[in-house]
Design a protein around this motif. Sequence first.
Motif, PDB file in Angstrom:
ATOM      1  N   CYS A  31       0.832  -1.198   0.000  1.00  0.00           N
ATOM      2  CA  CYS A  31       0.000   0.000   0.000  1.00  0.00           C
ATOM      3  C   CYS A  31       0.866   1.246   0.000  1.00  0.00           C
ATOM      4  CB  CYS A  31      -0.924   0.012   1.218  1.00  0.00           C
ATOM      5  SG  CYS A  31      -0.033   0.062   2.797  1.00  0.00           S
ATOM      6  N   GLU A  32       0.216   2.370  -0.127  1.00  0.00           N
ATOM      7  CA  GLU A  32       0.869   3.658  -0.007  1.00  0.00           C
ATOM      8  C   GLU A  32       1.427   3.806   1.412  1.00  0.00           C
ATOM      9  OE1 GLU A  32      -0.628   8.323  -0.434  1.00  0.00           O
ATOM     10  OE2 GLU A  32      -2.073   6.690  -0.205  1.00  0.00           O
ATOM     11  N   ARG A  44      -3.724   4.040   0.471  1.00  0.00           N
ATOM     12  CA  ARG A  44      -4.321   3.373  -0.679  1.00  0.00           C
ATOM     13  C   ARG A  44      -3.697   1.988  -0.875  1.00  0.00           C
ATOM     14  NH1 ARG A  44      -4.086   8.348  -5.072  1.00  0.00           N
ATOM     15  NH2 ARG A  44      -6.144   9.238  -4.628  1.00  0.00           N
ATOM     16  N   ILE A  45      -4.523   1.036  -1.264  1.00  0.00           N
ATOM     17  CA  ILE A  45      -4.060  -0.328  -1.519  1.00  0.00           C
ATOM     18  C   ILE A  45      -3.517  -0.411  -2.942  1.00  0.00           C
ATOM     19  CG2 ILE A  45      -4.679  -2.769  -1.486  1.00  0.00           C
ATOM     20  CD1 ILE A  45      -5.069  -1.301   1.204  1.00  0.00           C
ATOM     21  N   THR A  46      -2.400  -1.090  -3.119  1.00  0.00           N
ATOM     22  CA  THR A  46      -1.850  -1.245  -4.469  1.00  0.00           C
ATOM     23  C   THR A  46      -1.925  -2.690  -4.966  1.00  0.00           C
ATOM     24  OG1 THR A  46       0.385  -1.530  -3.581  1.00  0.00           O
ATOM     25  CG2 THR A  46      -0.267   0.684  -4.200  1.00  0.00           C
ATOM     26  N   SER A  47      -1.779  -3.662  -4.053  1.00  0.00           N
ATOM     27  CA  SER A  47      -1.880  -5.061  -4.479  1.00  0.00           C
ATOM     28  C   SER A  47      -2.070  -5.964  -3.271  1.00  0.00           C
ATOM     29  CB  SER A  47      -0.627  -5.500  -5.252  1.00  0.00           C
ATOM     30  OG  SER A  47       0.528  -5.384  -4.440  1.00  0.00           O
ATOM     31  N   HIS A 107      -0.495 -14.384   8.083  1.00  0.00           N
ATOM     32  CA  HIS A 107       0.030 -13.115   7.579  1.00  0.00           C
ATOM     33  C   HIS A 107       1.296 -12.724   8.330  1.00  0.00           C
ATOM     34  CE1 HIS A 107      -1.415 -10.915  11.191  1.00  0.00           C
ATOM     35  NE2 HIS A 107      -2.338 -11.861  11.206  1.00  0.00           N
ATOM     36  N   TRP A 108       1.868 -11.598   7.929  1.00  0.00           N
ATOM     37  CA  TRP A 108       3.066 -11.087   8.598  1.00  0.00           C
ATOM     38  C   TRP A 108       2.790  -9.654   9.064  1.00  0.00           C
ATOM     39  CZ3 TRP A 108       7.561 -13.815   9.568  1.00  0.00           C
ATOM     40  CH2 TRP A 108       8.628 -13.077  10.090  1.00  0.00           C
ATOM     41  N   ASN A 109       2.507  -9.514  10.356  1.00  0.00           N
ATOM     42  CA  ASN A 109       2.302  -8.199  10.997  1.00  0.00           C
ATOM     43  C   ASN A 109       1.091  -7.420  10.485  1.00  0.00           C
ATOM     44  OD1 ASN A 109       4.404  -8.333  12.841  1.00  0.00           O
ATOM     45  ND2 ASN A 109       5.890  -7.408  11.452  1.00  0.00           N
ATOM     46  N   MET A 110       0.118  -8.090   9.916  1.00  0.00           N
ATOM     47  CA  MET A 110      -1.105  -7.394   9.486  1.00  0.00           C
ATOM     48  C   MET A 110      -2.082  -7.351  10.668  1.00  0.00           C
ATOM     49  SD  MET A 110      -1.724  -8.938   5.632  1.00  0.00           S
ATOM     50  CE  MET A 110      -3.456  -8.476   5.695  1.00  0.00           C
ATOM     51  N   ARG A 111      -1.860  -6.425  11.608  1.00  0.00           N
ATOM     52  CA  ARG A 111      -2.642  -6.504  12.825  1.00  0.00           C
ATOM     53  C   ARG A 111      -3.271  -5.206  13.337  1.00  0.00           C
ATOM     54  NH1 ARG A 111       2.668  -8.193  14.752  1.00  0.00           N
ATOM     55  NH2 ARG A 111       3.767  -6.475  15.754  1.00  0.00           N
ATOM     56  N   ASP A 112      -3.239  -4.115  12.553  1.00  0.00           N
ATOM     57  CA  ASP A 112      -3.907  -2.919  13.056  1.00  0.00           C
ATOM     58  C   ASP A 112      -4.400  -2.038  11.911  1.00  0.00           C
ATOM     59  OD1 ASP A 112      -1.666  -1.388  12.173  1.00  0.00           O
ATOM     60  OD2 ASP A 112      -0.632  -1.814  14.055  1.00  0.00           O
ATOM     61  N   ILE A 113      -4.930  -0.878  12.288  1.00  0.00           N
ATOM     62  CA  ILE A 113      -5.532   0.023  11.306  1.00  0.00           C
ATOM     63  C   ILE A 113      -4.482   0.674  10.410  1.00  0.00           C
ATOM     64  CG2 ILE A 113      -5.483   2.028  12.822  1.00  0.00           C
ATOM     65  CD1 ILE A 113      -8.282   1.067  10.311  1.00  0.00           C
ATOM     66  N   ASN A 114      -3.229   0.740  10.861  1.00  0.00           N
ATOM     67  CA  ASN A 114      -2.164   1.296  10.018  1.00  0.00           C
ATOM     68  C   ASN A 114      -1.795   0.326   8.904  1.00  0.00           C
ATOM     69  OD1 ASN A 114      -1.900   3.691  11.455  1.00  0.00           O
ATOM     70  ND2 ASN A 114      -0.425   2.804  12.886  1.00  0.00           N
ATOM     71  N   TYR A 115      -1.658  -0.941   9.282  1.00  0.00           N
ATOM     72  CA  TYR A 115      -1.344  -1.973   8.297  1.00  0.00           C
ATOM     73  C   TYR A 115      -1.980  -3.276   8.765  1.00  0.00           C
ATOM     74  CZ  TYR A 115       1.112  -5.143   5.205  1.00  0.00           C
ATOM     75  OH  TYR A 115       1.388  -6.104   4.265  1.00  0.00           O
ATOM     76  N   ALA A 181       7.361   2.276  -0.677  1.00  0.00           N
ATOM     77  CA  ALA A 181       6.870   3.652  -0.608  1.00  0.00           C
ATOM     78  C   ALA A 181       7.380   4.464  -1.802  1.00  0.00           C
ATOM     79  CB  ALA A 181       7.316   4.297   0.702  1.00  0.00           C
ATOM     80  N   TYR A 182       8.661   4.277  -2.139  1.00  0.00           N
ATOM     81  CA  TYR A 182       9.222   4.971  -3.307  1.00  0.00           C
ATOM     82  C   TYR A 182       8.564   4.477  -4.592  1.00  0.00           C
ATOM     83  CZ  TYR A 182      12.979   6.974  -0.444  1.00  0.00           C
ATOM     84  OH  TYR A 182      13.694   7.674   0.490  1.00  0.00           O
ATOM     85  N   ALA A 183       8.323   3.173  -4.672  1.00  0.00           N
ATOM     86  CA  ALA A 183       7.704   2.613  -5.877  1.00  0.00           C
ATOM     87  C   ALA A 183       6.298   3.176  -6.074  1.00  0.00           C
ATOM     88  CB  ALA A 183       7.645   1.085  -5.769  1.00  0.00           C
ATOM     89  N   PHE A 184       5.572   3.360  -4.981  1.00  0.00           N
ATOM     90  CA  PHE A 184       4.227   3.934  -5.094  1.00  0.00           C
ATOM     91  C   PHE A 184       4.299   5.365  -5.626  1.00  0.00           C
ATOM     92  CE2 PHE A 184       0.542   6.255  -3.633  1.00  0.00           C
ATOM     93  CZ  PHE A 184      -0.502   5.394  -3.927  1.00  0.00           C
ATOM     94  N   LYS A 185       5.228   6.155  -5.071  1.00  0.00           N
ATOM     95  CA  LYS A 185       5.380   7.533  -5.533  1.00  0.00           C
ATOM     96  C   LYS A 185       5.737   7.600  -7.013  1.00  0.00           C
ATOM     97  CE  LYS A 185       6.770   9.930  -1.291  1.00  0.00           C
ATOM     98  NZ  LYS A 185       7.851  10.716  -0.625  1.00  0.00           N
TER      99      LYS A 185
END
Length: 278
Positions: A31-32, A44-47, A107-115, A181-185
């Motif tokens: 994501c972004e 934003r979700i990217t994939s 999953h790997w660390n997918m545990r809150d509203i941030n990620y 993050a750079y790839a999204f930008k």
Amino acid sequence: MSFVENQRAAQQQFSMLHQKKDQVILIHYSCESFYDSEDRRTPRITSIACRNFGNGQTRSFSIHQISELPKFAGKDAWDIYDDIEKELLDQFFDYVRAHVAHALWVHWNMRDINYGFQAIEHRYEVLGGAPVEVPDEKKFDLARMFVARYGKRYAGHPRLESIMKINKITDKDFLSGKDEAYAFKDRKFLALHQSTLRKADVISSLLEAEIAGNLKTKAKWWDVHGGSVQFLWEKYIWTPAGQVVSALVIVLALTEWFYPDAKHDFAAWVKGFEKTTD
């Protein structure tokens, strides 16, 4: 819970995931960056990649793929990002809906509203969708399970990249969080898609290695076994056999304390007995 209890729980979870591997879905998404999003909104979700642990089949949902659909063809994906993202999440939640009743999500660390799952669900709601919620009891955070199993020093930080290197897992197409993050930008949506697929594959390889007993870590014996006297107490002393041995030690110690000549009297008795039997 104590270290030993957490460790046992993790081992039981690994065993269960192995037994139900056809129901296990390994999930990862990109994501972004949260810090780069405007007004601190949900990124934003990217994939998103979902891999079946049993047969290895993978379903992916990405901006790169969706933007190629006829209804979006010829348009700049950045200009209609919300529309493409909404379609991506429509397809993803159709997939969740079809599997949520029986699937176990690793999953790997997918545990809150941030990620995490909450972040994906919230982003879909922002775009006007109605998300399907995955029950918490069906979510398994592999990162936390490894800490419970091996202790906090099983790998350096960032732990995913570190444990990959320790186990010689290729990092082809793998992007770090900073690189994503750079790839999204830079609107490199294909690279983000490939990185997400790679990370789902990495999670699968790590889980497979753990189940097979082949996972390599930096954890020492003391780390794995709690790093405290508490482990020795729970693992060895506070057991039926351990309690018997402990009781005997206590009896012998008390005997020595209160009757210091007892062992000498016993030795004298043994010698006297030997003479009478000669």
